[in-house]
Design a protein around this motif. Sequence first.
Motif, PDB file in Angstrom:
ATOM      1  N   GLU A 330       0.824  -1.209   0.000  1.00 40.85           N
ATOM      2  CA  GLU A 330       0.000   0.000   0.000  1.00 40.85           C
ATOM      3  C   GLU A 330       0.859   1.260   0.000  1.00 40.85           C
ATOM      4  O   GLU A 330       0.601   2.210  -0.761  1.00 40.85           O
ATOM      5  N   SER A 331       1.900   1.288   0.841  1.00 40.41           N
ATOM      6  CA  SER A 331       2.774   2.467   0.913  1.00 40.41           C
ATOM      7  C   SER A 331       3.494   2.702  -0.399  1.00 40.41           C
ATOM      8  O   SER A 331       3.614   3.837  -0.875  1.00 40.41           O
ATOM      9  N   LEU A 332       3.989   1.636  -1.011  1.00 39.80           N
ATOM     10  CA  LEU A 332       4.756   1.768  -2.241  1.00 39.80           C
ATOM     11  C   LEU A 332       3.871   2.203  -3.410  1.00 39.80           C
ATOM     12  O   LEU A 332       4.277   3.025  -4.239  1.00 39.80           O
ATOM     13  N   LEU A 333       2.660   1.658  -3.498  1.00 39.11           N
ATOM     14  CA  LEU A 333       1.757   2.067  -4.572  1.00 39.11           C
ATOM     15  C   LEU A 333       1.359   3.530  -4.415  1.00 39.11           C
ATOM     16  O   LEU A 333       1.262   4.273  -5.407  1.00 39.11           O
ATOM     17  N   ARG A 334       1.146   3.949  -3.167  1.00 40.27           N
ATOM     18  CA  ARG A 334       0.812   5.357  -2.937  1.00 40.27           C
ATOM     19  C   ARG A 334       1.988   6.248  -3.313  1.00 40.27           C
ATOM     20  O   ARG A 334       1.808   7.320  -3.912  1.00 40.27           O
ATOM     21  N   ALA A 335       3.201   5.822  -2.971  1.00 46.56           N
ATOM     22  CA  ALA A 335       4.389   6.598  -3.325  1.00 46.56           C
ATOM     23  C   ALA A 335       4.538   6.694  -4.831  1.00 46.56           C
ATOM     24  O   ALA A 335       4.885   7.749  -5.381  1.00 46.56           O
ATOM     25  N   LEU A 336       4.244   5.597  -5.515  1.00 42.57           N
ATOM     26  CA  LEU A 336       4.397   5.566  -6.968  1.00 42.57           C
ATOM     27  C   LEU A 336       3.462   6.565  -7.649  1.00 42.57           C
ATOM     28  O   LEU A 336       3.871   7.286  -8.569  1.00 42.57           O
ATOM     29  N   THR A 337       2.223   6.644  -7.179  1.00 42.40           N
ATOM     30  CA  THR A 337       1.258   7.539  -7.811  1.00 42.40           C
ATOM     31  C   THR A 337       1.543   9.005  -7.525  1.00 42.40           C
ATOM     32  O   THR A 337       1.100   9.885  -8.279  1.00 42.40           O
ATOM     33  N   SER A 338       2.283   9.286  -6.455  1.00 41.35           N
ATOM     34  CA  SER A 338       2.551  10.682  -6.092  1.00 41.35           C
ATOM     35  C   SER A 338       3.837  11.221  -6.708  1.00 41.35           C
ATOM     36  O   SER A 338       4.127  12.409  -6.582  1.00 41.35           O
ATOM     37  N   MET A 339       4.606  10.366  -7.395  1.00 42.84           N
ATOM     38  CA  MET A 339       5.880  10.805  -7.949  1.00 42.84           C
ATOM     39  C   MET A 339       5.702  11.563  -9.252  1.00 42.84           C
ATOM     40  O   MET A 339       4.832  11.249 -10.058  1.00 42.84           O
ATOM     41  N   THR A 340       6.540  12.556  -9.456  1.00 39.17           N
ATOM     42  CA  THR A 340       6.522  13.361 -10.666  1.00 39.17           C
ATOM     43  C   THR A 340       7.507  12.782 -11.690  1.00 39.17           C
ATOM     44  O   THR A 340       8.367  11.955 -11.342  1.00 39.17           O
ATOM     45  N   PRO A 341       7.441  13.212 -12.953  1.00 34.35           N
ATOM     46  CA  PRO A 341       8.416  12.733 -13.947  1.00 34.35           C
ATOM     47  C   PRO A 341       9.859  13.025 -13.561  1.00 34.35           C
ATOM     48  O   PRO A 341      10.779  12.329 -14.002  1.00 34.35           O
ATOM     49  N   ALA A 342      10.083  14.050 -12.740  1.00 32.98           N
ATOM     50  CA  ALA A 342      11.448  14.373 -12.317  1.00 32.98           C
ATOM     51  C   ALA A 342      11.998  13.349 -11.336  1.00 32.98           C
ATOM     52  O   ALA A 342      13.185  13.391 -11.008  1.00 32.98           O
ATOM     53  N   GLU A 343      11.149  12.434 -10.860  1.00 32.20           N
ATOM     54  CA  GLU A 343      11.580  11.445  -9.872  1.00 32.20           C
ATOM     55  C   GLU A 343      11.698  10.053 -10.471  1.00 32.20           C
ATOM     56  O   GLU A 343      11.533   9.051  -9.785  1.00 32.20           O
ATOM     57  N   ASP A 344      12.001   9.990 -11.771  1.00 31.36           N
ATOM     58  CA  ASP A 344      12.038   8.697 -12.451  1.00 31.36           C
ATOM     59  C   ASP A 344      13.115   7.770 -11.904  1.00 31.36           C
ATOM     60  O   ASP A 344      12.940   6.549 -11.919  1.00 31.36           O
ATOM     61  N   LYS A 345      14.231   8.329 -11.446  1.00 30.54           N
ATOM     62  CA  LYS A 345      15.260   7.454 -10.875  1.00 30.54           C
ATOM     63  C   LYS A 345      14.720   6.723  -9.652  1.00 30.54           C
ATOM     64  O   LYS A 345      14.917   5.512  -9.503  1.00 30.54           O
ATOM     65  N   GLN A 346      14.046   7.454  -8.783  1.00 31.17           N
ATOM     66  CA  GLN A 346      13.484   6.830  -7.593  1.00 31.17           C
ATOM     67  C   GLN A 346      12.372   5.846  -7.959  1.00 31.17           C
ATOM     68  O   GLN A 346      12.142   4.857  -7.247  1.00 31.17           O
ATOM     69  N   ARG A 347      11.709   6.094  -9.077  1.00 36.03           N
ATOM     70  CA  ARG A 347      10.643   5.196  -9.506  1.00 36.03           C
ATOM     71  C   ARG A 347      11.171   3.771  -9.723  1.00 36.03           C
ATOM     72  O   ARG A 347      10.478   2.786  -9.426  1.00 36.03           O
ATOM     73  N   THR A 348      12.409   3.651 -10.231  1.00 35.51           N
ATOM     74  CA  THR A 348      12.974   2.313 -10.434  1.00 35.51           C
ATOM     75  C   THR A 348      13.127   1.576  -9.109  1.00 35.51           C
ATOM     76  O   THR A 348      12.929   0.362  -9.032  1.00 35.51           O
ATOM     77  N   VAL A 349      13.476   2.309  -8.058  1.00 32.42           N
ATOM     78  CA  VAL A 349      13.631   1.699  -6.738  1.00 32.42           C
ATOM     79  C   VAL A 349      12.278   1.214  -6.216  1.00 32.42           C
ATOM     80  O   VAL A 349      12.157   0.122  -5.652  1.00 32.42           O
ATOM     81  N   VAL A 350      11.230   2.027  -6.408  1.00 38.42           N
ATOM     82  CA  VAL A 350       9.896   1.646  -5.934  1.00 38.42           C
ATOM     83  C   VAL A 350       9.393   0.420  -6.688  1.00 38.42           C
ATOM     84  O   VAL A 350       8.831  -0.513  -6.085  1.00 38.42           O
ATOM     85  N   TYR A 351       9.586   0.392  -8.013  1.00 40.10           N
ATOM     86  CA  TYR A 351       9.213  -0.799  -8.775  1.00 40.10           C
ATOM     87  C   TYR A 351       9.957  -2.036  -8.238  1.00 40.10           C
ATOM     88  O   TYR A 351       9.379  -3.118  -8.104  1.00 40.10           O
ATOM     89  N   GLY A 352      11.244  -1.857  -7.942  1.00 43.30           N
ATOM     90  CA  GLY A 352      12.014  -2.977  -7.411  1.00 43.30           C
ATOM     91  C   GLY A 352      11.489  -3.452  -6.074  1.00 43.30           C
ATOM     92  O   GLY A 352      11.407  -4.665  -5.812  1.00 43.30           O
ATOM     93  N   ASP A 353      11.102  -2.506  -5.211  1.00 42.72           N
ATOM     94  CA  ASP A 353      10.569  -2.891  -3.907  1.00 42.72           C
ATOM     95  C   ASP A 353       9.198  -3.557  -4.041  1.00 42.72           C
ATOM     96  O   ASP A 353       8.876  -4.506  -3.312  1.00 42.72           O
ATOM     97  N   LEU A 354       8.362  -3.074  -4.976  1.00 49.70           N
ATOM     98  CA  LEU A 354       7.082  -3.740  -5.214  1.00 49.70           C
ATOM     99  C   LEU A 354       7.300  -5.161  -5.725  1.00 49.70           C
ATOM    100  O   LEU A 354       6.573  -6.091  -5.347  1.00 49.70           O
ATOM    101  N   ALA A 355       8.305  -5.332  -6.571  1.00 55.20           N
ATOM    102  CA  ALA A 355       8.632  -6.683  -7.041  1.00 55.20           C
ATOM    103  C   ALA A 355       9.058  -7.571  -5.877  1.00 55.20           C
ATOM    104  O   ALA A 355       8.676  -8.745  -5.799  1.00 55.20           O
TER     105      ALA A 355
END
Length: 425
Positions: A330-355
């Motif tokens: 739940e926390s990771l999905l919420r974080a993913l939806t709140s990220m902006t395009p400028a945070e794409d590097k961090q997006r890879t980390v969130v995808y990895g944690d969801l995996a």
Amino acid sequence: MSRPSGNVRLKAARVAAGFNSQQDLADALTRHAEDMGLRGLSIGVRQVRRWESDTPPWPQPDCQRMLVHLLGQSMEALGFTPPWAPDGVQHAEPTRRAVVAGGAAAFGVASLPPRAAAAPQPSTAGTDFQAVTRSHRRLYWSVAPPQLHPAVIAHARLGCALLPDTSDSTRRTVAAALGETYLLAGRIEFFDLREPSAANATLLLALQAAGEADDSLLGSAILAHMAFIPGWLADRDGALERMTAARTYARRAAASAEFLAWLDAVEAECETRCGNTRTALHLIGHAEDVLAAGNGHSSPEWMDWFSPGRLGAFKGNTQMIAGHLPQARESLLRALTSMTPAEDKQRTVVYGDLAAVEAASANPEGACEYAGKALDQLAVTWYATGMERVREVRRALAPYQHERCVRDLDDRLYDWATTLSALSR
């Protein structure tokens, strides 16, 4: 009034670096020696006491190396007299030029050849140098790290050359921008290139430049980044020592609620990597409260690496490691939806944690789907920390390695481009 006795230069450098006692410095030097591969070197408090005496002995070569690397100044600037000095006379008081240029040279990052004094730089030099620093900060989110890093280091060398020829507000502007430049270089070395030893040396230079600018908030940010290095090695004492210094510097400045929450998040990640997830979740809860309450102060423009969404990502990672899988998802999905395009590097980390959450939930298809999304993003914006997360997931999927989805993931993870890219970094 009596004058201070002993080697006041070394004592001042020790305290400025956050080591409040001689024992603290002795312990830090011993740990630093191990980090640099000098495992047989042990520094005791008695040795530090001799170095801070009225007649400090010239240290052995390995001890010199540790002192220079840890404190960021030359031996002469630290109050030591070389044996070859004429008649044992202490060298003249080193100027701040020697501290900055000499300290940089000691780390092999911004080595500058001796040169004659140049004409004073105009007041525009500070704003011009700062403008390039800002550009590099923005480029970090889109330019490949191996291409950006040399440009950032070259800019730092320019700052070291400019600083001696500036004064007053221009000097503070150049010094602050230099500190930010070295901070960016250290971030690239640690998070993108996975070179923690180089990052530690570079961040020491950043701290030195922040001291030149008398910028406590920038100093706090640098010290907190330095805490990641022992934290990721599960060295809790080393991480907490640096976090204590970071919080001390933050108290001297008008730190925003966002900045204070980020300090909590950094300490939480260090605690998580040291196996203390309960403490980490408490820190994240405190960070959420701090953000919600606010304090009326604005964050500095250079603090572009944190947001409520990224705090959610910190939280989700800690929950996942603690075994709280539904909450982590739940926390990771919420974080993913709140990220902006400028945070794409961090997006890879969130995808990895969801995996990783899906892998721990015995859902290999879901794990591979998120790992594939991480690889899609990594193809656009490379981030070593993100790739590290994907590889951790693949190891967790070992029980399912004969599943079609895992084989498909392997085909992507070990194609020519990804394999060569990963092994070349």
